[in-house]
Design a protein around this motif. Sequence first.
Motif, PDB file in Angstrom:
ATOM      1  N   GLY A   1      30.112  29.604  53.041  1.00  0.00           N
ATOM      2  CA  GLY A   1      30.409  30.246  51.761  1.00  0.00           C
ATOM      3  C   GLY A   1      30.590  31.750  51.895  1.00  0.00           C
ATOM      4  N   LEU A   2      29.748  32.389  52.707  1.00  0.00           N
ATOM      5  CA  LEU A   2      29.879  33.827  52.924  1.00  0.00           C
ATOM      6  C   LEU A   2      31.185  34.157  53.630  1.00  0.00           C
ATOM      7  CD1 LEU A   2      28.742  36.697  52.797  1.00  0.00           C
ATOM      8  CD2 LEU A   2      27.574  36.228  54.974  1.00  0.00           C
ATOM      9  N   THR A   3      31.542  33.377  54.622  1.00  0.00           N
ATOM     10  CA  THR A   3      32.796  33.605  55.338  1.00  0.00           C
ATOM     11  C   THR A   3      33.992  33.434  54.407  1.00  0.00           C
ATOM     12  OG1 THR A   3      31.800  32.844  57.403  1.00  0.00           O
ATOM     13  CG2 THR A   3      34.212  32.846  57.295  1.00  0.00           C
ATOM     14  N   VAL A   4      33.964  32.397  53.588  1.00  0.00           N
ATOM     15  CA  VAL A   4      35.046  32.168  52.618  1.00  0.00           C
ATOM     16  C   VAL A   4      35.125  33.330  51.627  1.00  0.00           C
ATOM     17  CG1 VAL A   4      35.777  30.689  50.697  1.00  0.00           C
ATOM     18  CG2 VAL A   4      35.075  29.667  52.864  1.00  0.00           C
ATOM     19  N   THR A   5      33.980  33.778  51.137  1.00  0.00           N
ATOM     20  CA  THR A   5      33.955  34.892  50.184  1.00  0.00           C
ATOM     21  C   THR A   5      34.573  36.145  50.793  1.00  0.00           C
ATOM     22  OG1 THR A   5      31.954  34.023  49.160  1.00  0.00           O
ATOM     23  CG2 THR A   5      32.471  36.329  48.738  1.00  0.00           C
ATOM     24  N   GLN A   6      34.147  36.491  51.996  1.00  0.00           N
ATOM     25  CA  GLN A   6      34.667  37.691  52.645  1.00  0.00           C
ATOM     26  C   GLN A   6      36.160  37.590  52.909  1.00  0.00           C
ATOM     27  OE1 GLN A   6      32.011  37.643  56.001  1.00  0.00           O
ATOM     28  NE2 GLN A   6      30.630  39.132  55.070  1.00  0.00           N
ATOM     29  N   THR A   7      36.609  36.453  53.361  1.00  0.00           N
ATOM     30  CA  THR A   7      38.019  36.275  53.681  1.00  0.00           C
ATOM     31  C   THR A   7      38.884  36.287  52.426  1.00  0.00           C
ATOM     32  OG1 THR A   7      37.389  34.972  55.621  1.00  0.00           O
ATOM     33  CG2 THR A   7      39.668  34.780  54.862  1.00  0.00           C
ATOM     34  N   LEU A   8      38.491  35.508  51.427  1.00  0.00           N
ATOM     35  CA  LEU A   8      39.312  35.421  50.221  1.00  0.00           C
ATOM     36  C   LEU A   8      39.314  36.714  49.412  1.00  0.00           C
ATOM     37  CD1 LEU A   8      38.664  31.826  48.833  1.00  0.00           C
ATOM     38  CD2 LEU A   8      40.625  32.681  50.117  1.00  0.00           C
ATOM     39  N   THR A   9      38.200  37.405  49.353  1.00  0.00           N
ATOM     40  CA  THR A   9      38.142  38.637  48.562  1.00  0.00           C
ATOM     41  C   THR A   9      38.966  39.746  49.207  1.00  0.00           C
ATOM     42  OG1 THR A   9      35.955  37.970  47.799  1.00  0.00           O
ATOM     43  CG2 THR A   9      36.573  40.239  47.397  1.00  0.00           C
ATOM     44  N   PHE A  10      39.207  39.639  50.486  1.00  0.00           N
ATOM     45  CA  PHE A  10      40.070  40.597  51.178  1.00  0.00           C
ATOM     46  C   PHE A  10      41.499  40.548  50.619  1.00  0.00           C
ATOM     47  CE2 PHE A  10      42.937  41.650  54.721  1.00  0.00           C
ATOM     48  CZ  PHE A  10      42.458  42.908  55.048  1.00  0.00           C
ATOM     49  N   VAL A  11      41.958  39.359  50.254  1.00  0.00           N
ATOM     50  CA  VAL A  11      43.341  39.185  49.783  1.00  0.00           C
ATOM     51  C   VAL A  11      43.603  39.948  48.484  1.00  0.00           C
ATOM     52  CG1 VAL A  11      45.073  37.499  49.052  1.00  0.00           C
ATOM     53  CG2 VAL A  11      43.603  37.004  51.013  1.00  0.00           C
ATOM     54  N   PRO A  12      42.812  39.771  47.406  1.00  0.00           N
ATOM     55  CA  PRO A  12      43.103  40.556  46.204  1.00  0.00           C
ATOM     56  C   PRO A  12      42.841  42.054  46.386  1.00  0.00           C
ATOM     57  CG  PRO A  12      41.175  39.198  45.841  1.00  0.00           C
ATOM     58  CD  PRO A  12      41.757  38.791  47.157  1.00  0.00           C
ATOM     59  N   ALA A  13      41.924  42.404  47.280  1.00  0.00           N
ATOM     60  CA  ALA A  13      41.698  43.831  47.542  1.00  0.00           C
ATOM     61  C   ALA A  13      42.951  44.459  48.141  1.00  0.00           C
ATOM     62  CB  ALA A  13      40.501  44.016  48.467  1.00  0.00           C
ATOM     63  N   VAL A  14      43.546  43.794  49.118  1.00  0.00           N
ATOM     64  CA  VAL A  14      44.789  44.297  49.717  1.00  0.00           C
ATOM     65  C   VAL A  14      45.909  44.291  48.683  1.00  0.00           C
ATOM     66  CG1 VAL A  14      46.576  43.796  51.444  1.00  0.00           C
ATOM     67  CG2 VAL A  14      44.166  43.705  52.079  1.00  0.00           C
ATOM     68  N   PHE A  15      45.971  43.251  47.858  1.00  0.00           N
ATOM     69  CA  PHE A  15      46.967  43.187  46.783  1.00  0.00           C
ATOM     70  C   PHE A  15      46.855  44.395  45.865  1.00  0.00           C
ATOM     71  CE2 PHE A  15      47.434  41.981  42.275  1.00  0.00           C
ATOM     72  CZ  PHE A  15      48.818  41.852  42.212  1.00  0.00           C
ATOM     73  N   LEU A  16      45.636  44.711  45.442  1.00  0.00           N
ATOM     74  CA  LEU A  16      45.434  45.849  44.544  1.00  0.00           C
ATOM     75  C   LEU A  16      45.784  47.172  45.218  1.00  0.00           C
ATOM     76  CD1 LEU A  16      42.162  44.765  42.728  1.00  0.00           C
ATOM     77  CD2 LEU A  16      44.427  45.049  41.706  1.00  0.00           C
ATOM     78  N   ILE A  17      45.423  47.324  46.467  1.00  0.00           N
ATOM     79  CA  ILE A  17      45.742  48.553  47.199  1.00  0.00           C
ATOM     80  C   ILE A  17      47.249  48.723  47.332  1.00  0.00           C
ATOM     81  CG2 ILE A  17      45.617  49.658  49.471  1.00  0.00           C
ATOM     82  CD1 ILE A  17      42.760  48.404  49.668  1.00  0.00           C
ATOM     83  N   LEU A  18      47.940  47.661  47.752  1.00  0.00           N
ATOM     84  CA  LEU A  18      49.393  47.741  47.911  1.00  0.00           C
ATOM     85  C   LEU A  18      50.101  47.928  46.580  1.00  0.00           C
ATOM     86  CD1 LEU A  18      50.055  45.024  50.633  1.00  0.00           C
ATOM     87  CD2 LEU A  18      50.076  47.520  50.893  1.00  0.00           C
ATOM     88  N   ALA A  19      49.647  47.232  45.549  1.00  0.00           N
ATOM     89  CA  ALA A  19      50.272  47.358  44.230  1.00  0.00           C
ATOM     90  C   ALA A  19      50.095  48.763  43.669  1.00  0.00           C
ATOM     91  CB  ALA A  19      49.699  46.322  43.275  1.00  0.00           C
ATOM     92  N   ALA A  20      48.961  49.385  43.956  1.00  0.00           N
ATOM     93  CA  ALA A  20      48.737  50.756  43.488  1.00  0.00           C
ATOM     94  C   ALA A  20      49.577  51.755  44.278  1.00  0.00           C
ATOM     95  CB  ALA A  20      47.260  51.108  43.594  1.00  0.00           C
TER      96      ALA A  20
END
Length: 183
Positions: free
Chosen positions: A114-133
């Motif tokens: 669960g921790l590995t999934v959380t870290q991996t998946l949360t990376f995706v929207p973080a990168v999305f937000l950074i790139l979109a900004a």
Amino acid sequence: MADPGLLERYQDFRTRRFLHHEELYRHWLPGWRTQRRRRILVVALVVILVCMVAVGAVCLTNMRIGPLLWLPVCAAFLVTWTSLQIVSGRQCDAPRDALDEWEVQQRDSARSIGLTVTQTLTFVPAVFLILAAALELDIDRPNLVYSGGLFVLTTLVIGACVPAMVLAWTRPDPDTDDHEEPA
């Protein structure tokens, strides 16, 4: 200085509360406690989580309908998640003293996944937000922020659900004596 027995007393309280709730809910949804039925709940939960991601995508372009879609998806999530927790005995949340060695090992392994999934998946929207900004996209900023928040929230919910989903999927059927109605 903090009381050294505080943590032990809290763990004892958690164990007592867990065992009380386990006894309280052990006869709820008896027909759904089989591995086959638990797997149906896990698949339903996965579908609902995918719908949550889809609602986040809808909110990028349509803030009139997107947030309204979030409400029934969340309601479906709460019902399915609660049912899964009841039929799987909340083993992923159980305190160490309420489990045997094999159950602790299984719980800790599922939590690690669960921790590995959380870290991996949360990376995706973080990168999305950074790139979109950083890029000049033709997306309204409030839509972008709202949608990004839903994506992050959904990835955190997914990561929190994974341990229970793994345990519900992999655990064998319980003994029939464990869940019979009292006489």
